[in-house]
Design an enzyme around this catalytic site. Structure first.
Site, mmCIF file in Angstrom:
data_model
loop_
_atom_site.group_PDB
_atom_site.id
_atom_site.type_symbol
_atom_site.label_atom_id
_atom_site.label_comp_id
_atom_site.label_asym_id
_atom_site.label_seq_id
_atom_site.Cartn_x
_atom_site.Cartn_y
_atom_site.Cartn_z
ATOM 1 N N GLY A 55 0.812 -1.203 0.000
ATOM 2 C CA GLY A 55 0.000 0.000 0.000
ATOM 3 C C GLY A 55 0.850 1.259 0.000
ATOM 4 O O GLY A 55 0.510 2.256 -0.652
ATOM 5 N N THR A 56 1.956 1.220 0.720
ATOM 6 C CA THR A 56 2.866 2.370 0.733
ATOM 7 C C THR A 56 3.425 2.633 -0.655
ATOM 8 O O THR A 56 3.486 3.781 -1.114
ATOM 9 C CB THR A 56 4.009 2.126 1.726
ATOM 10 O OG1 THR A 56 3.479 2.099 3.054
ATOM 11 C CG2 THR A 56 5.056 3.227 1.643
ATOM 12 N N GLN A 72 -7.742 1.654 5.060
ATOM 13 C CA GLN A 72 -8.494 1.211 6.223
ATOM 14 C C GLN A 72 -9.952 0.872 5.911
ATOM 15 O O GLN A 72 -10.580 0.121 6.657
ATOM 16 C CB GLN A 72 -8.453 2.279 7.321
ATOM 17 C CG GLN A 72 -7.097 2.445 7.965
ATOM 18 C CD GLN A 72 -6.649 1.214 8.733
ATOM 19 O OE1 GLN A 72 -7.449 0.402 9.171
ATOM 20 N NE2 GLN A 72 -5.346 1.073 8.901
ATOM 21 N N SER A 99 -4.297 -1.487 0.583
ATOM 22 C CA SER A 99 -3.303 -2.489 0.979
ATOM 23 C C SER A 99 -4.016 -3.755 1.419
ATOM 24 O O SER A 99 -4.891 -3.722 2.292
ATOM 25 C CB SER A 99 -2.435 -1.938 2.116
ATOM 26 O OG SER A 99 -1.395 -2.823 2.435
ATOM 27 N N ALA A 100 -3.625 -4.903 0.846
ATOM 28 C CA ALA A 100 -4.366 -6.140 1.052
ATOM 29 C C ALA A 100 -4.338 -6.642 2.484
ATOM 30 O O ALA A 100 -5.315 -7.213 2.962
ATOM 31 C CB ALA A 100 -3.824 -7.226 0.113
ATOM 32 N N HIS A 101 -3.232 -6.439 3.188
ATOM 33 C CA HIS A 101 -3.159 -7.005 4.534
ATOM 34 C C HIS A 101 -4.063 -6.288 5.531
ATOM 35 O O HIS A 101 -4.267 -6.765 6.645
ATOM 36 C CB HIS A 101 -1.711 -7.020 5.042
ATOM 37 C CG HIS A 101 -1.153 -5.676 5.396
ATOM 38 N ND1 HIS A 101 -1.044 -5.259 6.696
ATOM 39 C CD2 HIS A 101 -0.672 -4.673 4.636
ATOM 40 C CE1 HIS A 101 -0.509 -4.042 6.712
ATOM 41 N NE2 HIS A 101 -0.282 -3.673 5.482
ATOM 42 N N CYS A 104 5.672 8.430 23.085
ATOM 43 C CA CYS A 104 6.958 7.863 23.457
ATOM 44 C C CYS A 104 6.955 6.360 23.206
ATOM 45 O O CYS A 104 6.207 5.625 23.836
ATOM 46 C CB CYS A 104 7.267 8.126 24.929
ATOM 47 S SG CYS A 104 7.405 9.873 25.329
#
Length: 460
Positions: free
Chosen positions: A69-70, A177, A194-196, A320
């Site tokens: 996807g990125t 999403q 993105s498939a995952h 953090c």
């Protein structure tokens, strides 16, 4: 052990596993070859493309498969920006986009372009009119996620797509999403996913470029995937991704209703079970399986470890972590507490019993972290005669400055002030957020010899 982090990566769907295993035997050959094995592989690839296009709501020849996807985001943004270079170098994004979009925007700026980030409200939602005001004559591309990855808030894609279309600016939608829950409405120009995220295998992304949208692929030319995704196709994974997308879409309506009820239960019960907590994100216009809340006086990473020991896998937008001290850009843009943040994202099939056990474990986990940090057990309300106090939290990282503020706010009379000295950047966000949650007045900050001085006035 209940897995409650589907927004990061959903468990592999049974249909994806079946399709993956079957295509390992049938889809190993080069789909560009004309011999029998190649033709068989091409049939599998074409069928997968048609199934994915049907789910997206586009033509098969508008959709290509990428390695993630990125990669789809980076390829889509680079190609659209390059194609409209003569129009200008202005890029518009929302302030809560996925890091892949913001990283691409940073690269665009490094190459001489400009970027405008459109602010969101406290629920994480973009105002369509505010977004439209940033579209100028030199705007080459606009980007907007369909739903936020950290808090689940759904964005007004259809309205903004209409405004972009009216001024001739292509809109790229990051649908990572939401695509498993349904098609993205509106007249968008480009789409990535993105498939995952929907239960397909990792390593498969989708990039859709509508016909008529100017697009100039960047990088060396390649004959595969319309020249937009170089390299040999991972055909077994692509087939599994398309099969699982079709499967989850068939289950989406019923599963969304069931998971939304479980999420509503979490949204209702967490503030009742845990003091000093705020549920963030839009309560209505949101993904059905995501709920995010922030706990005062809690370190998010420590809380995640406590919940992990209790048997629950959740995520956090805490400022953090082991790898960075930078506050979550999403929570920062929303103006909510950046510490003690927990994101629960339920995978398909989550049982109510698992949610109930999570709600039983959460109060003790939060209390344990607060106790170790020396946080107040309850709001302090015994005033003294001192009109103001100074709290020295220099050298201490959040949530410690906020905890120390909470401990002493009751020691000044109503109308009195507490000044917190801090050199932790997160304090600039978390102290105003604490004031908003606790009904106190955040007066502002001023420069100090080291760090900054944050002034809070007691109102109650």
């Amino acid at each position: 052990m209940p897995y409650f982090d589907a927004a990061s990566s959903a468990p592999l769907h049974p249909v994806a596993r079946q399709a993956l295993l079957a295509s390992l035997d049938e889809g190993w050959a080069d789909p560009s070859r004309l011999y029998r094995e190649g033709r068989r592989a091409r049939l599998l690839l074409d069928a997968a493309r048609e199934a994915a296009a049907e789910a997206v709501g586009c033509r098969p020849d508008e959709l290509v498969f990428t390695s993630s996807g990125t990669r789809a985001v980076h390829t889509g943004m680079a190609g659209a920006l390059a194609a409209r270079r003569r129009v200008g170098g202005h890029l518009v994004v929302s302030a809560v986009e996925h890091s892949s979009v913001l990283h691409a925007a940073a690269g665009h700026e490094a190459a001489g372009g400009t970027t405008t980030q459109v602010a969101v409200d406290r629920a994480g939602r973009v105002d369509p009119d505010a977004y439209a005001r940033e579209l100028g004559e030199d705007t080459a591309l606009a980007c907007l996620q369909s739903a936020n990855h950290e808090v689940g808030t759904a964005q007004p894609v259809a309205e903004i797509a209409q405004q972009c279309r009216a001024v001739g600016v292509p809109l790229l939608v990051d649908a990572a999403q939401s695509l498993g829950w349904g098609p993205v409405e509106g007249d968008w120009s480009l789409l990535t996913a993105s498939a995952h995220k929907w239960g397909g295998p990792a390593g498969v992304g989708l990039l859709v470029v509508r016909k008529g949208v100017r697009f100039a692929p960047q990088g060396p030319a390649d004959e595969r995937e319309s020249g937009r995704a170089a390299g040999f196709e991972n055909l077994p994974a692509i087939v599994a991704a398309a099969a699982s997308l079709r499967a989850v879409r068939g289950e989406a309506a019923a599963e969304a209703e069931r998971l939304r009820a479980l999420v509503d239960r979490i949204r209702l019960r967490v503030p009742e079970l845990v003091p000093d907590v705020e549920v963030v994100g839009d309560p209505v216009r949101r993904l059905p399986h995501v709920v995010t809340f922030s706990c005062l006086y809690v370190d998010g990473e420590a809380l995640l470890h406590e919940l992990d020991r209790a048997g629950f896998s959740v995520s956090s937008g805490s400022s953090c972590t082991s790898s960075t001290l930078t506050p979550s850009h999403v929570l920062r843009a929303m103006g909510v507490l950046t510490e003690g943040n927990v994101r629960v994202s339920l995978p398909a099939g989550t049982a109510r019993e698992d949610v109930d056990r999570f709600l039983e474990a959460l109060p003790g986990a939060v209390a344990g972290v607060r106790e170790r940090l020396g946080a107040p057990v309850a709001a302090v309300s015994s005033p003294s005669e001192a009109p103001s106090l100074v709290v020295d939290s220099l050298g201490k990282r959040c949530p410690i400055p906020v905890i120390e503020l909470a401990k002493v706010i009751g020691d000044v009379p109503v109308g009195g002030t507490v000044t917190v000295l801090s050199d932790d950047e997160a304090a600039r966000l978390d102290i105003p957020a604490w004031c908003g949650m606790r009904g106190q007045e955040y007066v502002g900050e001023r420069a100090a010899e080291r760090g900054a001085a944050y002034v809070v006035r007691r109102l109650s």
